[in-house]
Design an enzyme around this catalytic site. Structure first.
Site, PDB file in Angstrom:
ATOM      1  N   PRO A 176      94.588  61.984 -31.614  1.00 38.85           N
ATOM      2  CG  PRO A 176      96.165  60.155 -31.877  1.00 38.85           C
ATOM      3  CD  PRO A 176      96.387  61.742 -30.814  1.00 38.85           C
ATOM      4  CB  CYS A 177      89.822  62.075 -32.253  1.00 34.93           C
ATOM      5  SG  CYS A 177      89.497  62.630 -34.084  1.00 34.93           S
ATOM      6  CD  GLN A 178      92.249  57.199 -33.042  1.00 38.78           C
ATOM      7  OE1 GLN A 178      92.602  58.622 -32.606  1.00 38.78           O
ATOM      8  NE2 GLN A 178      92.449  56.804 -34.268  1.00 38.78           N
ATOM      9  CB  ALA A 179      89.667  58.002 -26.416  1.00 42.86           C
ATOM     10  CE1 TYR A 180      88.774  62.718 -24.809  1.00 42.80           C
ATOM     11  CE2 TYR A 180      90.135  63.155 -26.745  1.00 42.80           C
ATOM     12  CZ  TYR A 180      90.138  63.286 -25.349  1.00 42.80           C
ATOM     13  OH  TYR A 180      91.207  63.367 -24.305  1.00 42.80           O
TER      14      TYR A 180
END
Length: 411
Positions: A117-121
């Site tokens: 999951p890429c939301q943190a980047y």
């Protein structure tokens, strides 16, 4: 070519895996936490099995609603359905390892693919995202690495958003690279745009490819397509539908064109599934009409130019592109499509709606017989949009898969 076996981590709806399957790779396991996406993966496993065994009619019966999901899965060997593992990576790694080992038997894993999951980047969307400090999602590359340590594949593919290279002044990527080197892998990263690989969409992603140190490999060549494609080529054969359309299947309105055939989007059946749409209120439809009319004049509508009587947000300094028509130029698919369709207005004023599930899937290059499931067996519109918005385009994934196959076969 001998069988190349792979594990798909953080598998989502299976867009990355679909590309590798097309190039002859054999999935050992798909690991995914989202339950609806796991049903989508199982349904695609069913499709591949039935297609390869000459029983496509069973799958087509399911798409039409003549049989239910339970009946579809009965037609597929249980061991194949068991390749889909509904689990949260990091929470139950030993349990997942056991399930993979049961499927794997005496075989080995050649490749691991996946996109945590890429939301943190991510800094792409309606506004810059704010995240808590020490967000555990920024360390999911460590969990991915535990599968590398356990199965020791020759090569891996790690997909993520461009922000992974620059977030926290690049420290996340430096830590990732150092960690993978410690566990025995060299790697390189490149920023690829799906539009350069035959997808009708500007969608930039970082593709990290790593290999065992002792192999002395380098990042493989992934040739760019010179031919570019535009929206009309993927929308022109789909029938007109209204807001709130729920029909299970629809007939095509024109013949198959070369792009749809070459990219496997229309792949032989005479109907299209999940051409379903959101309902809209009258005010949103009025804004959609205004947005289309402005685009016909060559202008994109901005929130501060929407009449106050129609405007749904008071903020006229931020979020100015809240409403956006899908133009002839490539349109970037974002995960927010699961929330509303304002950023994906259909360009035909006669239809006056946001795009359908199938149109969104086509922008992402999924084939028309790819069925996106919900947890419950119904018309899973919101779950489908969520899965599509987060997916890797299969056409792009296939180009990556071909480069990996060439790497494995040439060395």
């Amino acid at each position: 070519m001998s069988t190349i076996r792979y594990i798909d981590l953080f598998a989502g709806a299976g867009g990355l895996s679909e590309g590798f399957h097309r190039q002859g790779f054999k999935p050992v396991a798909h690991v995914e936490f989202d339950k609806a996406a796991c049903f989508t993966l199982k349904t695609r496993v069913a499709y591949h099995y039935l297609s390869e065994s000459g029983q496509e009619d069973i799958y087509h019966s399911y798409l039409k609603g003549d049989i239910d999901r339970k009946e579809l899965y009965k037609a597929v060997p249980e061991n194949l359905l068991n390749t889909v593992i509904n689990a949260e990576i990091g929470k139950d790694n030993p349990g997942v390892f056991n399930k993979i080992d049961n499927v794997l038997g005496e075989n080995t894993v050649d490749l691991i693919i996946g996109g945590p999951p890429c939301q943190a980047y991510s800094v792409v969307g309606r506004a810059p995202l704010k995240h808590k400090k020490n967000d555990e999602r920024t360390r999911l590359y460590i969990q991915y690495g535990r599968y590398l340590r356990k199965y020791r594949p020759k090569v891996f593919v790690f997909e993520n958003v461009p922000g992974i290279l620059t977030a926290a002044e690049g420290s996340y990527y430096r830590n990732l690279k150092a960690y993978y080197r410690r566990i025995g892998y060299e790697l390189d990263a490149k920023l690829l745009n799906a539009y350069d690989y035959g997808v009708v969409q500007n969608r930039q992603r970082v593709i990290i490819i790593g290999w065992k140190k002792e192999l002395d490999w380098s990042y493989p060549d992934i040739p760019i397509e010179k031919q570019k494609y535009y929206r009309d080529i993927i929308f022109s054969d789909l029938p007109s539908v209204s807001p709130g359309e729920t029909g299970r299947t629809h007939e095509y309105t024109s013949e198959l064109n070369g792009y749809l055939k070459r990219k496997g989007i229309r792949n032989g059946i005479g109907f299209v599934a999940q051409h379903i749409t959101r309902p809209h209120n009258d005010n949103d439809l009025a804004i959609y009409k205004l947005a289309i009319e402005e685009l016909e004049k060559g202008e994109r509508i901005k929130n501060n130019r929407i009449p106050e009587t129609m405007r749904t947000q008071n903020n006229v300094t931020d979020f100015l592109d809240r409403f956006k028509v899908v133009d002839k130029e490539p349109h970037t698919m974002i995960a927010h499509i699961a929330k509303d369709g304002h950023h994906f207005i259909h360009p035909d004023k006669e239809q006056l709606r946001s795009i359908s599930v199938r149109e969104a899937a086509r922008i992402q290059s999924f084939p028309d017989d790819y069925y996106f499931e919900g947890v419950k067996e119904d018309q899973p519109r919101t779950a489908a949009f969520r899965q599509i918005g987060n997916a890797v385009p299969p056409v792009m994934a296939e180009k990556i898969a071909l480069s990996i196959k060439n790497l494995l076969n040439d060395r």
